[in-house]
Motif scaffolding. Structure first.
Motif, PDB file in Angstrom:
ATOM      1  N   ASP A  51      12.057 -11.938  -9.161  1.00 11.43           N
ATOM      2  CA  ASP A  51      12.687 -11.752 -10.295  1.00 11.43           C
ATOM      3  C   ASP A  51      12.309 -11.128 -11.496  1.00 11.43           C
ATOM      4  OD1 ASP A  51      14.517 -13.518  -9.148  1.00 11.43           O
ATOM      5  OD2 ASP A  51      13.754 -15.271  -9.749  1.00 11.43           O
ATOM      6  N   TYR A  52      11.015 -10.904 -11.603  1.00 10.54           N
ATOM      7  CA  TYR A  52      10.111 -10.340 -12.523  1.00 10.54           C
ATOM      8  C   TYR A  52      10.471  -8.727 -12.585  1.00 10.54           C
ATOM      9  CZ  TYR A  52       6.756  -8.808  -9.277  1.00 10.54           C
ATOM     10  OH  TYR A  52       5.953  -8.139  -8.251  1.00 10.54           O
ATOM     11  N   VAL A  53      10.789  -8.320 -11.528  1.00 11.83           N
ATOM     12  CA  VAL A  53      10.935  -6.513 -11.280  1.00 11.83           C
ATOM     13  C   VAL A  53      12.146  -6.090 -12.344  1.00 11.83           C
ATOM     14  CG1 VAL A  53      11.691  -4.804  -9.717  1.00 11.83           C
ATOM     15  CG2 VAL A  53      10.302  -6.637  -8.942  1.00 11.83           C
ATOM     16  N   SER A  54      11.838  -5.196 -13.106  1.00 10.11           N
ATOM     17  CA  SER A  54      12.661  -4.487 -14.085  1.00 10.11           C
ATOM     18  C   SER A  54      12.764  -3.002 -13.548  1.00 10.11           C
ATOM     19  CB  SER A  54      12.413  -4.847 -15.357  1.00 10.11           C
ATOM     20  OG  SER A  54      13.129  -4.018 -16.434  1.00 10.11           O
ATOM     21  N   PRO A  55      13.712  -2.503 -12.677  1.00  6.46           N
ATOM     22  CA  PRO A  55      13.771  -0.853 -12.718  1.00  6.46           C
ATOM     23  C   PRO A  55      13.994  -0.275 -13.745  1.00  6.46           C
ATOM     24  CG  PRO A  55      15.106  -2.114 -10.677  1.00  6.46           C
ATOM     25  CD  PRO A  55      14.515  -3.044 -11.985  1.00  6.46           C
ATOM     26  N   ALA A  56      14.763  -0.681 -14.781  1.00 12.03           N
ATOM     27  CA  ALA A  56      15.152   0.034 -16.041  1.00 12.03           C
ATOM     28  C   ALA A  56      13.771   0.310 -16.811  1.00 12.03           C
ATOM     29  CB  ALA A  56      16.053  -0.827 -16.835  1.00 12.03           C
TER      30      ALA A  56
ATOM     31  N   LEU B 259       0.867  -1.379  -0.089  1.00  9.30           N
ATOM     32  CA  LEU B 259      -0.020   0.123   0.067  1.00  9.30           C
ATOM     33  C   LEU B 259       0.778   1.340   0.015  1.00  9.30           C
ATOM     34  CD1 LEU B 259      -2.879   1.291   0.239  1.00  9.30           C
ATOM     35  CD2 LEU B 259      -2.612   0.840   2.759  1.00  9.30           C
ATOM     36  N   LEU B 260       1.797   1.309   0.836  1.00 13.93           N
ATOM     37  CA  LEU B 260       2.682   2.478   0.964  1.00 13.93           C
ATOM     38  C   LEU B 260       3.394   2.985  -0.358  1.00 13.93           C
ATOM     39  CD1 LEU B 260       3.950   1.842   4.796  1.00 13.93           C
ATOM     40  CD2 LEU B 260       2.159   3.718   3.810  1.00 13.93           C
ATOM     41  N   PRO B 261       4.198   2.026  -1.215  1.00  7.60           N
ATOM     42  CA  PRO B 261       4.594   2.597  -2.396  1.00  7.60           C
ATOM     43  C   PRO B 261       3.539   3.069  -3.325  1.00  7.60           C
ATOM     44  CG  PRO B 261       4.811   0.172  -2.138  1.00  7.60           C
ATOM     45  CD  PRO B 261       4.530   0.766  -0.736  1.00  7.60           C
ATOM     46  N   PHE B 262       2.521   2.319  -3.261  1.00 11.75           N
ATOM     47  CA  PHE B 262       1.092   2.690  -4.222  1.00 11.75           C
ATOM     48  C   PHE B 262       0.762   4.094  -3.796  1.00 11.75           C
ATOM     49  CE2 PHE B 262      -3.305   2.863  -5.235  1.00 11.75           C
ATOM     50  CZ  PHE B 262      -3.302   2.473  -6.584  1.00 11.75           C
ATOM     51  N   MET B 263       0.709   4.319  -2.648  1.00 17.13           N
ATOM     52  CA  MET B 263       0.238   5.653  -2.060  1.00 17.13           C
ATOM     53  C   MET B 263       1.340   6.894  -2.489  1.00 17.13           C
ATOM     54  SD  MET B 263      -1.469   5.225   1.526  1.00 17.13           S
ATOM     55  CE  MET B 263      -1.933   6.919   1.503  1.00 17.13           C
TER      56      MET B 263
ATOM     57  N   SER C  51      12.702   0.983  -4.487  1.00 11.71           N
ATOM     58  CA  SER C  51      11.229   0.728  -4.661  1.00 11.71           C
ATOM     59  C   SER C  51      10.510   2.255  -4.665  1.00 11.71           C
ATOM     60  CB  SER C  51      10.516   0.053  -3.515  1.00 11.71           C
ATOM     61  OG  SER C  51       9.232  -0.249  -3.861  1.00 11.71           O
ATOM     62  N   TYR C  52      10.990   3.113  -3.854  1.00  9.64           N
ATOM     63  CA  TYR C  52      10.194   4.499  -3.493  1.00  9.64           C
ATOM     64  C   TYR C  52      10.899   5.175  -4.630  1.00  9.64           C
ATOM     65  CZ  TYR C  52       8.069   4.208   0.959  1.00  9.64           C
ATOM     66  OH  TYR C  52       7.214   4.083   2.151  1.00  9.64           O
ATOM     67  N   ALA C  53      12.285   5.157  -5.193  1.00  7.70           N
ATOM     68  CA  ALA C  53      12.561   5.585  -6.108  1.00  7.70           C
ATOM     69  C   ALA C  53      11.874   5.299  -7.543  1.00  7.70           C
ATOM     70  CB  ALA C  53      14.129   5.439  -6.474  1.00  7.70           C
ATOM     71  N   MET C  54      11.449   4.352  -7.777  1.00 12.35           N
ATOM     72  CA  MET C  54      10.645   3.922  -8.822  1.00 12.35           C
ATOM     73  C   MET C  54       9.161   4.409  -8.615  1.00 12.35           C
ATOM     74  SD  MET C  54      11.633  -0.119  -9.904  1.00 12.35           S
ATOM     75  CE  MET C  54      11.176  -0.614  -8.443  1.00 12.35           C
TER      76      MET C  54
ATOM     77  N   MET D  57       3.537  -2.912 -10.477  1.00 11.60           N
ATOM     78  CA  MET D  57       3.745  -4.299 -10.156  1.00 11.60           C
ATOM     79  C   MET D  57       5.381  -4.363  -9.926  1.00 11.60           C
ATOM     80  SD  MET D  57       1.302  -6.336 -10.061  1.00 11.60           S
ATOM     81  CE  MET D  57       2.311  -7.743  -9.782  1.00 11.60           C
ATOM     82  N   HIS D  58       6.097  -3.728 -10.618  1.00 15.70           N
ATOM     83  CA  HIS D  58       7.567  -3.676 -10.449  1.00 15.70           C
ATOM     84  C   HIS D  58       7.734  -3.133  -9.160  1.00 15.70           C
ATOM     85  CE1 HIS D  58       8.549  -5.048 -14.568  1.00 15.70           C
ATOM     86  NE2 HIS D  58       7.512  -4.674 -14.783  1.00 15.70           N
ATOM     87  N   VAL D  59       7.246  -1.950  -8.858  1.00 15.69           N
ATOM     88  CA  VAL D  59       7.246  -1.195  -7.638  1.00 15.69           C
ATOM     89  C   VAL D  59       6.926  -1.956  -6.403  1.00 15.69           C
ATOM     90  CG1 VAL D  59       6.730   0.954  -6.391  1.00 15.69           C
ATOM     91  CG2 VAL D  59       7.184   1.099  -8.795  1.00 15.69           C
ATOM     92  N   THR D  60       6.032  -2.466  -6.493  1.00 17.74           N
ATOM     93  CA  THR D  60       5.384  -3.385  -5.267  1.00 17.74           C
ATOM     94  C   THR D  60       6.070  -4.660  -5.055  1.00 17.74           C
ATOM     95  OG1 THR D  60       3.244  -2.602  -5.868  1.00 17.74           O
ATOM     96  CG2 THR D  60       3.553  -4.510  -4.413  1.00 17.74           C
ATOM     97  N   GLY D  61       6.898  -5.033  -6.075  1.00 21.17           N
ATOM     98  CA  GLY D  61       7.624  -6.432  -5.977  1.00 21.17           C
ATOM     99  C   GLY D  61       8.852  -6.142  -5.317  1.00 21.17           C
TER     100      GLY D  61
END
Length: 270
Positions: A238-243, A83-87, A158-161, A221-225
């Motif tokens: 493993d699916y997370v792609s910051p790029a 919830l927090l990164p989504f907010m 995560s927060y940066a994304m 989805m990448h932010v939450t992961g």
């Protein structure tokens, strides 16, 4: 005949011009703080209570049907990490999308630009959400034995994304909302199910393959992961792609800035 001005006399003028934008941004931040939360009783307190109550409600509802969350053993930390990164994303994007509309009167002054209003709203929103996240994560980790280990580098990534994506979408929407007022309603309808498809209440790995192929393209989805990976050592995400997230954010942000630069005078006349 008057002597030409010496370089020494010009330096204070250059310095004043160089400091004008930071002073303008600070003034806009203080104005935003007083008008948004300063005049309502408990305005700043509600910034913490709203996500706290949301986490408590989700934990209570899902604890009735499940013995443990999808990951780990503690419901509050599981839903807080979603919830927090989504907010963070929603608050930044919503605030920045209204930057020009909120400060139209001030934009008539030559020292105030649309970029100042965007930066002021971004800085205030990001700092506020970081403080809220720090308070709630500290509270949860202090009350419950969550059996998690915090990896600060992944948390900050995560927060940066979330901040980058919120800024990109908010900048593009700032142009669209101001130029086309109906876009605000259309965007609200289109993004209404965003919370349900961004991972706060489920794990990406539990989805069927066809859903994974679709939702992978949702940057949130990448932010939450990544945020879940910051607390759960066994969760690699493993699916997370910051790029990918930063690329989408940059494309949206650059497009928004180009349109704002081209049409900002027309926007002020609306």
């Amino acid at each position: 005949m008057a002597a030409p001005s010496s370089p020494q006399r010009l330096r204070p003028v250059n310095r004043t011009m160089r400091l004008a934008t930071p002073r303008t941004i600070l003034a806009l931040i203080l104005r935003e703080m007083s008008s948004t939360h300063g005049k309502s009783p408990g305005g700043y307190l509600w910034m913490v209570l709203e996500p706290a109550l949301g986490i408590a409600l989700l934990s209570a509802i899902f604890s009735l049907g499940f013995r443990s969350p999808r990951l780990g053993t503690n419901f509050p930390i599981f839903y807080a990490t979603g919830l927090l990164p989504f907010m963070m994303y929603t608050d930044i994007s919503n605030k920045m999308s209204q930057a020009v509309n909120y400060s139209k009167a001030l934009l008539a002054y030559p020292r105030v630009t649309f970029l100042d209003t965007l930066l002021a709203r971004f800085i205030l929103s990001a700092l506020t959400q970081l403080l809220v996240g720090a308070l709630l994560f500290t509270l949860i980790l202090s009350i419950w034995d969550t059996r998690t280990v915090l990896l600060m580098d992944r948390l900050m990534l995560s927060y940066a994304m979330a901040m980058a994506f919120g800024a990109g979408v908010g900048t593009l929407n700032c142009f669209l909302v101001t130029m086309f007022p109906l876009w605000q309603r259309a965007w609200g309808i289109l993004t209404r199910p965003l919370f349900l498809i961004s991972g706060p209440i489920f794990l990406f790995e539990t989805l069927p393959e066809w859903a994974k192929e679709i939702l992978w393209w949702n940057p949130l989805m990448h932010v939450t992961g990544e945020m879940r990976g910051a607390f759960y050592l066994q969760y690699e995400a493993d699916y997370v792609s910051p790029a990918f997230v930063f690329m989408v954010s940059a494309i949206c942000g650059v497009m928004g800035l180009i349109f704002l630069r081209q049409y900002h005078r027309d926007m002020l006349e609306r």
